[in-house]
Design an enzyme around this catalytic site. Sequence first.
Site, PDB file in Angstrom:
ATOM      1  N   ARG A  69       6.023 -16.706  -0.791  1.00  0.00           N
ATOM      2  CA  ARG A  69       7.211 -17.155  -0.252  1.00  0.00           C
ATOM      3  C   ARG A  69       7.520 -16.553   1.229  1.00  0.00           C
ATOM      4  NH1 ARG A  69      11.553 -19.880  -2.419  1.00  0.00           N
ATOM      5  NH2 ARG A  69      10.843 -19.204  -4.299  1.00  0.00           N
ATOM      6  N   PHE A  84       0.710 -13.807  -0.664  1.00  0.00           N
ATOM      7  CA  PHE A  84       1.748 -14.018  -0.085  1.00  0.00           C
ATOM      8  C   PHE A  84       2.467 -15.317  -0.848  1.00  0.00           C
ATOM      9  CE2 PHE A  84      -1.052 -12.599   3.330  1.00  0.00           C
ATOM     10  CZ  PHE A  84      -0.643 -11.361   3.116  1.00  0.00           C
ATOM     11  N   GLU A 104       0.798  -1.415  -0.061  1.00  0.00           N
ATOM     12  CA  GLU A 104       0.011   0.078   0.163  1.00  0.00           C
ATOM     13  C   GLU A 104       0.859   1.337  -0.022  1.00  0.00           C
ATOM     14  OE1 GLU A 104      -4.090   1.963   1.180  1.00  0.00           O
ATOM     15  OE2 GLU A 104      -3.609  -0.318   1.355  1.00  0.00           O
TER      16      GLU A 104
END
Length: 138
Positions: free
Chosen positions: A86, A84, A58
Amino acid sequence: MTDASTEQKGELGSFSQWLGVKIVEATGDRVVLAWDVRPELWQPYEIVHGGVHCAVVESAASLAAALWLGDRAKVVGVSNHTDFLRAVRDGRLVATATPIHRGRLQQLWLVDIVDDQGRAVARGQVRLQNLRNEHLAR
């Protein structure tokens, strides 16, 4: 979501500073941020908390959108979708924001986060609303 009033000036704000995020490059066409992973950023399994990735996504998108918009208006985030990819427990991470769409009313930015080996760690999309200054006075 994010009010980009500090981003208008090319700053990230105190939360991003607490995360340790530094501006590497910042233009209205591309923003690159970097930070070092530290234990304070971990979730209970000793990997970077997903909220950290969301916050950096963001911040990168908001800074880029605000720089592109300039004095014409301010931007506020209205949607942040971050995946997400890794788990990371240490090292340096780099987030790069690039535009998907920059319109009169809204902007859409893509942010890729990679580790210090160039491997994809997270990827996010942030939609921002362009607000003319008179809308903020209400």
